[in-house]
Every structure is written in C-alpha cells, then in structure tokens.
Design a protein around this motif. Structure first.
Motif, PDB file in Angstrom:
ATOM      1  N   HIS A   6       1.029  -1.065  -0.174  1.00  0.00           N
ATOM      2  CA  HIS A   6       0.042   0.027  -0.040  1.00  0.00           C
ATOM      3  C   HIS A   6       0.890   1.174  -0.062  1.00  0.00           C
ATOM      4  O   HIS A   6       2.090   1.079   0.622  1.00  0.00           O
ATOM      5  N   LYS A   7       0.371   2.310  -0.608  1.00  0.00           N
ATOM      6  CA  LYS A   7       1.125   3.550  -0.615  1.00  0.00           C
ATOM      7  C   LYS A   7       1.437   4.067   0.502  1.00  0.00           C
ATOM      8  O   LYS A   7       2.441   5.009   0.831  1.00  0.00           O
ATOM      9  N   SER A   8       0.963   3.989   1.535  1.00  0.00           N
ATOM     10  CA  SER A   8       0.974   4.705   2.993  1.00  0.00           C
ATOM     11  C   SER A   8       2.383   3.846   3.799  1.00  0.00           C
ATOM     12  O   SER A   8       3.032   4.549   4.530  1.00  0.00           O
ATOM     13  N   VAL A   9       2.592   2.662   3.183  1.00  0.00           N
ATOM     14  CA  VAL A   9       3.786   1.784   3.585  1.00  0.00           C
ATOM     15  C   VAL A   9       5.201   2.587   2.790  1.00  0.00           C
ATOM     16  O   VAL A   9       5.472   2.277   1.795  1.00  0.00           O
ATOM     17  N   LYS A  10       5.894   3.170   3.761  1.00  0.00           N
ATOM     18  CA  LYS A  10       7.050   3.914   2.967  1.00  0.00           C
ATOM     19  C   LYS A  10       8.441   3.022   3.096  1.00  0.00           C
ATOM     20  O   LYS A  10       9.442   3.555   2.648  1.00  0.00           O
ATOM     21  N   ASP A  11       8.462   2.279   3.818  1.00  0.00           N
ATOM     22  CA  ASP A  11       9.846   1.556   4.173  1.00  0.00           C
ATOM     23  C   ASP A  11       9.797   0.053   3.932  1.00  0.00           C
ATOM     24  O   ASP A  11      10.023  -0.883   4.708  1.00  0.00           O
ATOM     25  N   LYS A  12       9.407  -0.315   2.731  1.00  0.00           N
ATOM     26  CA  LYS A  12       9.009  -1.929   2.261  1.00  0.00           C
ATOM     27  C   LYS A  12      10.340  -2.640   2.597  1.00  0.00           C
ATOM     28  O   LYS A  12      10.188  -3.951   3.296  1.00  0.00           O
ATOM     29  N   LYS A  13      11.211  -2.068   2.011  1.00  0.00           N
ATOM     30  CA  LYS A  13      12.715  -2.996   2.132  1.00  0.00           C
ATOM     31  C   LYS A  13      13.003  -3.102   3.755  1.00  0.00           C
ATOM     32  O   LYS A  13      13.397  -4.528   4.030  1.00  0.00           O
ATOM     33  N   LEU A  14      12.948  -2.202   4.536  1.00  0.00           N
ATOM     34  CA  LEU A  14      13.549  -2.170   5.910  1.00  0.00           C
ATOM     35  C   LEU A  14      12.416  -3.054   6.691  1.00  0.00           C
ATOM     36  O   LEU A  14      12.858  -3.867   7.468  1.00  0.00           O
ATOM     37  N   LEU A  15      11.181  -3.014   6.406  1.00  0.00           N
ATOM     38  CA  LEU A  15      10.294  -3.790   7.113  1.00  0.00           C
ATOM     39  C   LEU A  15      10.374  -5.502   6.709  1.00  0.00           C
ATOM     40  O   LEU A  15      10.239  -6.346   7.586  1.00  0.00           O
ATOM     41  N   LYS A  16      10.624  -5.476   5.489  1.00  0.00           N
ATOM     42  CA  LYS A  16      11.066  -6.782   4.984  1.00  0.00           C
ATOM     43  C   LYS A  16      12.207  -7.570   5.844  1.00  0.00           C
ATOM     44  O   LYS A  16      12.072  -8.594   6.152  1.00  0.00           O
ATOM     45  N   LYS A  17      13.090  -6.702   5.896  1.00  0.00           N
ATOM     46  CA  LYS A  17      14.406  -7.112   6.579  1.00  0.00           C
ATOM     47  C   LYS A  17      14.245  -7.501   8.175  1.00  0.00           C
ATOM     48  O   LYS A  17      14.697  -8.166   8.535  1.00  0.00           O
ATOM     49  N   ALA A  18      13.181  -6.686   8.698  1.00  0.00           N
ATOM     50  CA  ALA A  18      12.798  -6.764  10.064  1.00  0.00           C
ATOM     51  C   ALA A  18      12.086  -7.883  10.038  1.00  0.00           C
ATOM     52  O   ALA A  18      11.697  -8.199  11.461  1.00  0.00           O
ATOM     53  N   GLY A  19      11.665  -8.507   9.174  1.00  0.00           N
ATOM     54  CA  GLY A  19      10.532  -9.713   9.255  1.00  0.00           C
ATOM     55  C   GLY A  19       9.144  -9.347   9.720  1.00  0.00           C
ATOM     56  O   GLY A  19       8.611  -9.980  10.240  1.00  0.00           O
ATOM     57  N   PHE A  20       8.904  -8.095   9.590  1.00  0.00           N
ATOM     58  CA  PHE A  20       7.388  -7.676   9.745  1.00  0.00           C
ATOM     59  C   PHE A  20       6.555  -8.048   8.692  1.00  0.00           C
ATOM     60  O   PHE A  20       6.638  -7.632   7.776  1.00  0.00           O
ATOM     61  N   SER A  21       5.441  -8.688   9.258  1.00  0.00           N
ATOM     62  CA  SER A  21       4.496  -9.262   8.251  1.00  0.00           C
ATOM     63  C   SER A  21       3.151  -8.446   8.182  1.00  0.00           C
ATOM     64  O   SER A  21       2.177  -8.424   7.306  1.00  0.00           O
ATOM     65  N   GLY A  22       2.952  -7.707   9.471  1.00  0.00           N
ATOM     66  CA  GLY A  22       1.769  -6.853   9.397  1.00  0.00           C
ATOM     67  C   GLY A  22       0.801  -7.467   9.897  1.00  0.00           C
ATOM     68  O   GLY A  22      -0.867  -7.258   9.647  1.00  0.00           O
ATOM     69  N   SER A  23       0.909  -8.479  10.662  1.00  0.00           N
ATOM     70  CA  SER A  23      -0.378  -9.488  11.344  1.00  0.00           C
ATOM     71  C   SER A  23      -1.025  -8.510  12.339  1.00  0.00           C
ATOM     72  O   SER A  23      -0.143  -7.505  13.045  1.00  0.00           O
ATOM     73  N   GLN A  24      -2.113  -8.711  12.907  1.00  0.00           N
ATOM     74  CA  GLN A  24      -2.812  -8.151  13.754  1.00  0.00           C
ATOM     75  C   GLN A  24      -1.798  -7.868  15.253  1.00  0.00           C
ATOM     76  O   GLN A  24      -1.415  -8.603  15.670  1.00  0.00           O
TER      77      GLN A  24
END
Length: 490
Positions: free
Chosen positions: A29-47
């Motif tokens: 989604h356009k609101s997510v500005k740090d896609k690569k960093l989040l992927k590196k951190a293992g963040f999936s966006g679950s509740q």
C-alpha cells in the motif's frame, strides 16, 4: 492527551513519530514507506504486530481490517509500546476509514490511543507514563474516502469521552480494598455528580434498614466498612427513553464464612467492577449529554468474616419480600443485587433495565476470560447488548435460561436458595436467581450482564492492560447512544 484534526497531508505535519497502520498485511500500500526495511525486520503486518523504525521516525502496526475491531487494538498496542520512552511527545496518524462518510474507525482509533496509553501507577514509587501529549490526526485517508471536519470531530469527541470513562472505571477497580471501600465509592459518586451536574443520592445503613434491604445489610454485617447504595441520575428535558443501570459494588470479597482459598482472594478488589462500570457510564453519558434519562444504582458492600458474619443456613428476607436460604456466603453478589435491583425498580420505572456484575466464576469457565455473558427473558434486548458490544470492541454472548436449571435454585425451607444444587450452569442459575427480583413490569426490559471474565485479567490483551479493563462501559454507552438515535428517528 490532546487531539487535533488536521486538513494537511500527513507528510506536511510535524511530529516526533508517525504511526502507520498496515491493513490486512498489505505492505504494498502507498502508505507503507519502508517496504525493504520492514521486510528485513521480518515484519508481516499481522494484527497488533509492531515494528518501530527509530531513525525513520515511523512506527508500523498491523491490523486485520479497517473496521474498529482491527484498528482499536492495533493503535492501542502501538501507543503502549511508547510507554516509558520520553522522546515522543507528539505523534501523527492518518485517517483509516472503511467506507464513505463512516466515522466509526476514527472513533475506534481515538479510543485505542487513549485506552492503550493507560497506566496505573498509584502504588509505584517510580511512575512510568505514556509520554505522548499531542496527537495530530490527518484527514488524509488510507483509502480515498472523504470525511468532513465536523464528522471527524464528533467521532473524536465521543471516542475520547468513551475511552476516558473506561479509564476512570479502570482506576476505581484497580484501587486496593483498603483505599476503596463503600464510603469511598460513595465519595467518588458525589464528586462525579458535582463535576458533571448529575443528581446524587446516597443511602447509608439507617436508610437501607428503612428500605428493608436486609440481604444487602447481611452481607455487609461483618465488615468495619458500612455499606452504601448509590443513586446517580442524568435527567435531560424531554428524554427519548428512561434507562436504569445497576452495578455490583463488592469493594472486597473474602467469601465470608464460606472463605475463599488464599489464591482466589487475590484480585478480589475487582469484585466492584460492575458498580465501577456504572459510575464510568454515568460520567460518559453526562459528558455526551445524551437525550436519554439514565439512572445508575450501585450496591457498595464489603464481604468479610467475623463474629457478626451472616452464615450458611441463615434465611434472609429480601426487599421484595422473598425469603432466601443461604447455603454459601460466597454467593453474596447476587444478594446485594437482589435488594439493589428491587430498590432501583421501586425508584424508577424504566424502558430498559441492565445490571452489571462480576457474578460467577462459572461464566469464565463457560465463555473464557475475555467475554461477558448476557442473560434475560427478552431475546431482542439480549441481542441489542451483544450487537453493541461487538461495535464497541467488547466481546459478549447470550446465555439462555431454561426451566430445568431454574428448578435447581429451589429451597425446601425458603422461597429460593442463593446457590444451585448442581455444580453446572452456574452463570445461568445465578441469572435466574436475579430474575426472582425483577418485577413483572421490567421482566421483558431487563438484561443481566456477567462481566466476571473480562473485568480483570492479569495480562495485556487487545486494548486492555494488565488488571482492570473497564468492561461494560463501552458496550452499554454504544447501546444508549443507539437508543437515543433510534428514538430521535421516530
């Protein structure tokens, strides 16, 4: 915590931190500005999953849906993660709206921020609080749904009132029994009445005796703290409906002579949760100035042991004249409610009558820690409660009366027994006991809400902290708001 609605785009608003909610794991989604960093951190966006990118000044949190049930606990979890971190005084957040002109998610977001920032530090030598003082809400939305400033401001205001009333309730419940006994609950009610222009009447032992509230007085007998019955009223001109709320206010429950085991006595300060919820509701209703007449009654009592304690084998005479055989003094809350309900019905002829109580461990066994049980004769009224609970972010389920269980509270020597002769279905038999003290005029207007499960839980869950949750406040406030709107529509 101060809130401000801002027409500016989120990127143009200055703040120490931005909270970004990732909906349904949509990291594209356009609101997510740090896609690569989040992927590196293992963040999936679950509740309720949180990822704080400190250098970017952004805190991401996952929510399974744009609806309140996803947004409220997500932002609560996000703000809770900042408690004790002094750096973040101002935060900013976009608007998350599920469909056009719907402000429910804004209210849920505001509730989540206020509820999640709650701390109870009264007995801590070192106070740790949420550092956030200001919240900037941008009307720039997650989706392209337009929300006017007026609609957003109303949702914000109602969200703040609902959440602060819930936190007010939490504070009362969390306060220890030596610091919050019946007289103190009455003092809280009187102060609330003064601040919020409510009418307040307090019944002390002499008045209780005069009102023939002998079962309530029996429970209170062995305590050094004398009982009180509190009556708060919100009476606007030309009310759309009349509603009575009754709360069990056991400021401490030792079990009486049917003494609780030691580990079961811990947390029994929470037995005043029903009465505390009524006080919180009266605060919110008066601050919203709802066009509904609402009366709040609290039976404030302490159940202790001593030479003057009431006993198993006693037969007590209730306010409505029914005799009660006592077979367990730890089934005291229903005795307090029996007289308080009878008194409430005597004083007010209501369109709806609701009582709140941490009444039975059986309800917790049946539906778990997080869910309230709703009982009564009228299916429509029970459905009203469970529906509004869901909207408010509380969990509630209906439990059905049946004639076979009702037979188990019969007594051979009195009109009714205060406990069932079976160990099963205890939440239902307790509700059926209370039904003996509901008059014919109110039978189809009444629901009993057993909040024993969610009222006090010793771990964090959703938007709720360790300890008191303020159960019942948000669900009943939503219900009363709905009744006000429904009556206005007619």
């Amino acid at each position: 915590m101060n809130f401000n609605i801002n027409n500016a785009n989120i990127k143009d608003i200055k703040a120490d931190l931005e909270i970004i909610i990732v909906i349904d794991k949509n990291l594209k989604h356009k609101s997510v500005k740090d896609k690569k960093l989040l992927k590196k951190a293992g963040f999936s966006g679950s509740q309720d999953e949180v990822c704080h990118l400190v250098e970017k000044k952004r805190l991401y949190v996952g929510a399974e849906t744009l609806k309140g049930r996803g947004i409220r606990p997500a932002v609560a979890t996000a703000i809770r993660s900042l408690i004790g971190k002094k750096t973040y005084k101002t935060i900013k957040i976009a608007t998350y709206v599920s469909h056009p002109r719907c402000s429910a998610s804004i209210r849920a977001m505001v509730e989540g921020l206020v509820l999640g920032s709650y701390t109870f530090n009264q007995y801590k030598s070192k106070k740790v609080k949420c550092p956030v003082k200001n919240v900037e809400i941008s009307l720039e939305g997650y989706e392209a749904h337009e929300i006017t400033m007026e609609v957003a401001a109303r949702a914000l205001n109602n969200g703040v009132i609902a959440a602060e009333a819930t936190n007010f309730t939490r504070d009362i419940v969390n306060t220890t029994p030596d610091d919050c006994y019946p007289e103190i609950m009455a003092n809280i009610a009187e102060e609330l009445a003064k601040e919020n222009k409510l009418k307040c009447k307090i019944l002390k032992p002499k008045e209780l005796k005069k009102e023939k509230m002998e079962t309530l007085l029996a429970v209170a007998r062995a305590s050094r703290h004398k009982p009180r019955v509190i009556h708060l009223s919100h009476k606007p001109k030309n009310p759309k409906a009349v509603i009575t709320l009754v709360g069990k206010g056991l400021t401490y429950d030792s079990g009486g002579l049917s003494l609780k085991p030691a580990d079961y006595m811990v947390t029994m300060k929470s037995d005043k949760s029903g009465g505390s919820a009524v006080l919180g509701l009266m605060k919110a209703i008066s601050e919203m100035n709802l066009p509904v007449e609402v009366h709040g009654f609290v039976g404030a009592v302490e159940n202790m042991i001593g030479g003057d304690a009431y006993k198993p084998d006693d037969v007590l005479v209730s306010k409505n004249g029914k005799t009660i055989e006592i077979r367990n003094t730890d089934a005291e809350g229903r005795l307090v409610l029996a007289d308080t309900l009878a008194y409430a019905q005597q004083e007010v002829k209501a369109d709806y009558l609701f009582d709140f109580a941490t009444l039975t461990g059986a309800c917790v066994v049946g539906v778990g820690h997080y869910t309230s049980g709703v009982l009564g004769f009228n299916e429509e009224v029970k459905t009203m409660v469970t529906k509004q609970a869901k909207i408010a972010g509380e969990l509630a389920t209906a439990l059905d009366f049946n004639p076979y269980l009702h037979k188990t509270i019969k007594s051979s020597i009195a009109d009714v027994c205060n406990i069932s002769n079976t160990r099963y279905g205890g939440a239902i038999t307790a509700g059926q006991f209370l039904s003996e003290f509901i008059d014919e005029e109110h039978k189809e207007k009444w629901a009993h809400i057993d909040i024993a499960g969610p009222a006090f839980v010793e771990h964090t869950w959703g938007e709720n902290p360790h300890g008191a949750s303020g159960a019942g406040v948000r669900m009943m406030l939503r219900l009363i708001e709905g009744l006000a709107r429904k009556k206005e529509a007619h």
